[in-house]
Design a protein around this motif. Structure first.
Motif, mmCIF file in Angstrom:
data_model
loop_
_atom_site.group_PDB
_atom_site.id
_atom_site.type_symbol
_atom_site.label_atom_id
_atom_site.label_comp_id
_atom_site.label_asym_id
_atom_site.label_seq_id
_atom_site.Cartn_x
_atom_site.Cartn_y
_atom_site.Cartn_z
ATOM 1 N N ALA A 15 4.678 0.200 -3.086
ATOM 2 C CA ALA A 15 3.686 1.144 -2.583
ATOM 3 C C ALA A 15 4.164 1.811 -1.299
ATOM 4 N N VAL A 16 4.700 1.032 -0.373
ATOM 5 C CA VAL A 16 5.168 1.597 0.900
ATOM 6 C C VAL A 16 6.356 2.529 0.666
ATOM 7 N N ALA A 17 7.276 2.139 -0.213
ATOM 8 C CA ALA A 17 8.422 2.998 -0.508
ATOM 9 C C ALA A 17 7.963 4.334 -1.091
ATOM 10 N N CYS A 18 6.979 4.294 -1.978
ATOM 11 C CA CYS A 18 6.490 5.536 -2.584
ATOM 12 C C CYS A 18 5.721 6.388 -1.589
ATOM 13 N N VAL A 19 4.960 5.762 -0.688
ATOM 14 C CA VAL A 19 4.285 6.538 0.355
ATOM 15 C C VAL A 19 5.330 7.200 1.242
ATOM 16 N N ALA A 20 6.393 6.464 1.583
ATOM 17 C CA ALA A 20 7.457 7.042 2.417
ATOM 18 C C ALA A 20 8.118 8.221 1.710
ATOM 19 N N MET A 23 5.807 11.142 1.833
ATOM 20 C CA MET A 23 5.781 11.774 3.152
ATOM 21 C C MET A 23 7.021 12.643 3.357
ATOM 22 N N ILE A 24 8.151 12.185 2.860
ATOM 23 C CA ILE A 24 9.369 12.999 2.935
ATOM 24 C C ILE A 24 9.177 14.265 2.102
ATOM 25 N N VAL A 26 6.559 15.922 1.679
ATOM 26 C CA VAL A 26 5.700 16.894 2.354
ATOM 27 C C VAL A 26 6.547 17.924 3.095
ATOM 28 N N VAL A 27 7.665 17.486 3.680
ATOM 29 C CA VAL A 27 8.487 18.383 4.499
ATOM 30 C C VAL A 27 9.767 18.844 3.807
ATOM 31 N N LEU A 28 10.158 18.202 2.732
ATOM 32 C CA LEU A 28 11.406 18.540 2.054
ATOM 33 C C LEU A 28 11.111 19.299 0.762
ATOM 34 N N PRO A 29 11.439 20.583 0.726
ATOM 35 C CA PRO A 29 11.175 21.349 -0.500
ATOM 36 C C PRO A 29 11.936 20.759 -1.689
ATOM 37 N N GLY A 30 11.290 20.740 -2.817
ATOM 38 C CA GLY A 30 11.931 20.245 -4.026
ATOM 39 C C GLY A 30 11.629 18.788 -4.318
ATOM 40 N N LEU A 31 11.204 18.027 -3.318
ATOM 41 C CA LEU A 31 10.844 16.627 -3.541
ATOM 42 C C LEU A 31 9.321 16.568 -3.668
ATOM 43 N N PRO A 32 8.830 16.137 -4.815
ATOM 44 C CA PRO A 32 7.381 16.152 -5.015
ATOM 45 C C PRO A 32 6.680 15.095 -4.168
ATOM 46 N N THR A 33 5.450 15.372 -3.807
ATOM 47 C CA THR A 33 4.665 14.435 -3.002
ATOM 48 C C THR A 33 3.705 13.642 -3.878
#
Length: 123
Positions: A15-20, A23-24, A26-33
């Motif tokens: 869960a913590v790894a997926c939240v991290a 969060m990444i 949110v600021v990195l285009p192309g990586l889904p949140t």
């Protein structure tokens, strides 16, 4: 069978790894949140109910998580964004010097994902 404390630790770690990762995203285009937060809520439900409740009540992402859980719904904007990124990725892959089978197989897999995605109900 995994002992309960170890099982809870593993669920919480996921869960913590997926939240991290979310969060990444949110600021990195192309990586889904949201997909990462969906997994985080699922894992939180297995080993960290407070985190699950926090994610479900989140002002920005909670509604998307609840809609996915209730109806498997994906917002139209997310469908367009995912389709655009998959198209861009497929073009870059097709222009790369990788093996032909890889340049064909990966875009075909992405096309299958896109069809599945567009068949989901909308939020």
């Amino acid at each position: 069978m995994i002992p309960r404390p170890l099982s809870q630790l593993l669920w919480r770690t996921l869960a913590v790894a997926c939240v991290a990762l979310g969060m990444i995203g949110v600021v990195l285009p192309g990586l889904p949140t949201v997909p990462f937060l969906l997994v985080a809520a699922w894992a939180g439900g297995k080993g960290w109910p407070q985190l699950e409740a926090w994610l479900l009540a989140h002002p920005r992402y909670g509604a998307s998580i609840r809609q996915w859980r209730e109806r498997g719904a994906v917002p139209r904007r997310a469908k367009w964004a995912a389709s655009g990124m998959m198209t861009l990725s497929a073009v870059v892959l097709l222009l790369s010097p990788l093996a032909l089978w890889l340049r064909v197989a990966v875009p075909m897999a992405m096309a299958c994902v896109a069809v599945w995605l567009w068949m989901r109900p909308e939020a």
